[in-house]
Design a protein around this motif. Sequence first.
Motif, short mmCIF file in Angstrom:
data_model
loop_
_atom_site.label_atom_id
_atom_site.label_comp_id
_atom_site.label_asym_id
_atom_site.label_seq_id
_atom_site.Cartn_x
_atom_site.Cartn_y
_atom_site.Cartn_z
N ASP A 154 -27.54 -22.20 11.47
CA ASP A 154 -27.03 -20.93 10.98
C ASP A 154 -26.12 -20.31 12.02
O ASP A 154 -26.60 -19.81 13.04
CB ASP A 154 -28.19 -19.98 10.68
N LEU B 100 -19.31 -8.70 2.84
CA LEU B 100 -20.70 -8.30 2.69
C LEU B 100 -20.79 -6.83 2.30
O LEU B 100 -19.86 -6.05 2.56
CB LEU B 100 -21.48 -8.55 3.98
N ILE C 176 -26.11 -14.55 1.64
CA ILE C 176 -26.09 -15.43 2.80
C ILE C 176 -27.50 -16.00 2.95
O ILE C 176 -28.48 -15.26 2.97
CB ILE C 176 -25.66 -14.67 4.07
N CYS D 172 -20.65 -19.42 7.35
CA CYS D 172 -22.02 -19.12 6.98
C CYS D 172 -22.43 -20.02 5.81
O CYS D 172 -21.60 -20.70 5.21
CB CYS D 172 -22.17 -17.66 6.58
N TRP D 173 -23.70 -20.01 5.48
CA TRP D 173 -24.22 -20.69 4.31
C TRP D 173 -24.47 -19.62 3.27
O TRP D 173 -25.02 -18.56 3.58
CB TRP D 173 -25.50 -21.45 4.65
N TRP D 174 -24.08 -19.86 2.04
CA TRP D 174 -24.20 -18.84 1.01
C TRP D 174 -24.46 -19.51 -0.32
O TRP D 174 -24.26 -20.70 -0.51
CB TRP D 174 -22.93 -18.00 0.94
N HIS E 62 -26.83 -12.32 9.55
CA HIS E 62 -26.39 -11.98 8.20
C HIS E 62 -27.26 -12.60 7.11
O HIS E 62 -27.05 -12.33 5.93
CB HIS E 62 -24.94 -12.40 7.99
#
Length: 64
Positions: free
Chosen positions: A24, A48, A9, A59-61, A29
């Motif tokens: 975010d 996770l 993340i 989320c950004w991943w 995270h």
Amino acid sequence: MKVGDKVVIVKAEGCTIGKLPLRDPHPEHIGKCGTIIKIEDGMPHIKLDDGTELEGYECWWTKR
């Protein structure tokens, strides 16, 4: 991206898509690692390492 891929993340704040600023949604995270456990309608579901499950749009991943 595929089931089993390892991801992390990442922080999006300060980045943009065109002129749209990114934020975010779950900053707690950021930096956590996980695994894509399924893909539904092109969107990954991420588990996770701490057991938390997020959908890719939450989320950004990036791949680890």
